[in-house]
Design an enzyme around this catalytic site. Structure first.
Site, PDB file in Angstrom:
ATOM      1  N   LYS A 197       0.760  -1.199  -0.170  1.00 59.16           N
ATOM      2  CA  LYS A 197      -0.034   0.039  -0.011  1.00 59.16           C
ATOM      3  C   LYS A 197       0.891   1.262  -0.171  1.00 59.16           C
ATOM      4  CE  LYS A 197      -3.580   2.335   2.849  1.00 59.16           C
ATOM      5  NZ  LYS A 197      -4.561   2.060   3.887  1.00 59.16           N
ATOM      6  N   LYS A 250      -2.258  -1.456  -3.697  1.00 63.16           N
ATOM      7  CA  LYS A 250      -3.136  -0.457  -3.503  1.00 63.16           C
ATOM      8  C   LYS A 250      -2.477   0.867  -3.767  1.00 63.16           C
ATOM      9  CE  LYS A 250      -5.969   1.896  -0.448  1.00 63.16           C
ATOM     10  NZ  LYS A 250      -6.481   2.098   0.853  1.00 63.16           N
TER      11      LYS A 250
HETATM   12  C1  PBG Z   1      -7.317   3.327   5.461  1.00 61.74           C
HETATM   13  C2  PBG Z   1      -7.621   3.246   4.148  1.00 61.74           C
HETATM   14  C3  PBG Z   1      -7.536   4.013   3.187  1.00 61.74           C
HETATM   15  C4  PBG Z   1      -7.987   3.510   1.950  1.00 61.74           C
HETATM   16  C5  PBG Z   1      -8.545   2.287   2.302  1.00 61.74           C
HETATM   17  N1  PBG Z   1      -8.173   2.258   3.552  1.00 61.74           N
HETATM   18  C6  PBG Z   1      -7.031   5.451   3.247  1.00 61.74           C
HETATM   19  C7  PBG Z   1      -5.650   5.761   3.678  1.00 61.74           C
HETATM   20  O1  PBG Z   1      -4.871   4.956   3.856  1.00 61.74           O
HETATM   21  O2  PBG Z   1      -5.399   7.201   3.890  1.00 61.74           O
HETATM   22  C8  PBG Z   1      -8.244   4.368   0.920  1.00 61.74           C
HETATM   23  C9  PBG Z   1      -9.129   3.889  -0.229  1.00 61.74           C
HETATM   24  C10 PBG Z   1      -9.396   4.767  -1.356  1.00 61.74           C
HETATM   25  O3  PBG Z   1      -8.852   5.797  -1.637  1.00 61.74           O
HETATM   26  O4  PBG Z   1     -10.408   4.644  -2.111  1.00 61.74           O
HETATM   27  N2  PBG Z   1      -6.038   2.821   6.046  1.00 61.74           N
END
Ligand code: PBG
Length: 324
Positions: A197, A250
């Site tokens: 991520k 992601k």
């Molecule tokens: C939280 C989380 C996030 C997303 C999914 N889970 C945001 C982040 O890490 O700031 C983002 C998903 C999206 O942008 O559609 N940990």
């Protein structure tokens, strides 16, 4: 002619031939629908930065899930907006927290639906970080966060979640959650780790949707540097070793190379998250008449599948599946 004529276009002559030789066929069975749940009854609040997306109360989430299932979508992932935030994000592990109640409702009304619980703290903490913070403006406290993550995962599993999806990029999160699940008698539950991520600017609309923007600093000490690819392989390998059944990359669209590499190197299913910013850009351009929104969305999702994703978390899921 002395030699056979070389013609790639022979295979593209008509729709039947094109379909016949198509390498990847996208379908609603590839989709996971993200849903935002908030307190109340019969509440449907539009998310302005994500046209077509809403925060729903539990009763309407059940309705959404039912419809999604009918359109061929096999899974939902839940994000909760609690009625009260605190510095430990305690509603994330409360037995009666918003997501735990939602899981119970979906599993009782739409039992066939695969329910994935996002397991993180940013929506639940008053400071908006993905765990417990050291001192008053400090760094994320890894070990203290693992303790609460274990509790949250157990609460989600107890409520009936089929899949626990830790998204905080906290070191040791998968191992800790696997141990907590085993300890509480939930060894059968799947862990889908947000393994690779990135610290991406494509999450901005989500932070409005889930009301979880960090109140100070950023997430760069736990999420990955956008420029790194080999490091993603290290993260994925670690999570698989710790007990992840499925790994996620992601965001998706700017990270197709990462999806392809993970698919090639590892033997577990690969999920890809077509995140909020990717969705909102398509919506915005579509609304301006600059692109054909549906065709572009399908092209993007097909490219994510072609890169190697076994399934795709996408906000386009329901609208596309409805008119499949
Ligand atoms: C939280 C989380 C996030 C997303 C999914 N889970 C945001 C982040 O890490 O700031 C983002 C998903 C999206 O942008 O559609 N940990």
């Amino acid at each position: 002619m002395a030699f056979p004529s070389i013609r790639a276009r022979r295979l593209r002559k008509n729709p039947a031939l094109r379909k016949w030789v198509r390498e990847n066929e996208l379908s609603p069975a590839d989709f996971v629908l993200p849903l935002f749940v908030r307190p109340g009854k019969n509440v449907r609040r539009a998310i302005s930065s994500m046209p077509g997306q809403y925060q729903f109360s539990i009763d309407l989430i059940v309705k959404e899930s039912k419809e999604a299932y009918r359109f061929g979508i096999p899974a939902v992932i839940l994000f909760g907006i609690p009625s009260r935030k605190d510095d430990r994000g305690s509603e994330a592990y409360d037995r009666d927290g918003i997501v735990q109640r939602t899981i119970r409702e979906i599993k009782s009304k739409v039992p066939e639906m695969i329910v994935i619980a996002d397991c993180c703290f940013c929506e639940y903490t008053s400071h908006g970080h993905c765990g417990i913070i050291k001192g008053n403006k400090g760094d994320l406290d890894n070990d203290a966060t693992l303790e609460v993550l274990a509790k949250a995962a157990a609460a989600q599993a107890e409520a009936g979640a089929d899949v626990i999806a830790p998204s905080g990029m906290v070191d040791g999160m998968v191992k800790t959650i696997r141990a907590a699940l085993d300890q509480h008698g939930f060894s059968d539950r799947i862990i889908l780790s947000y393994a690779a991520k990135y610290a991406s600017s494509f999450y901005a609309p989500f932070r409005e949707a889930a009301q979880g923007a960090p109140q100070f600093g950023d997430r760069k000490t736990y999420q990955m540097d956008v420029a790194n690819a080999r490091e993603a392989m290290k993260e994925v390998a670690l999570d698989i070793k710790e007990g992840a059944d499925v790994v996620m990359v992601k965001p998706a669209l700017s990270y197709l190379d990462i999806i392809a590499k993970v698919k090639e190197r590892f033997e577990v299913p690969v999920a890809a998250y077509n995140v909020s910013g990717e969705y909102s850009m398509v919506k915005a351009a579509g609304r301006n008449g600059w692109i054909d929104e549906k065709k572009v969305a399908l092209e993007i999702l097909t490219s994510i599948k072609r890169a190697g994703a076994d399934f795709i978390l996408t906000y386009h899921a329901k609208e596309l599946a409805k008119q499949w």
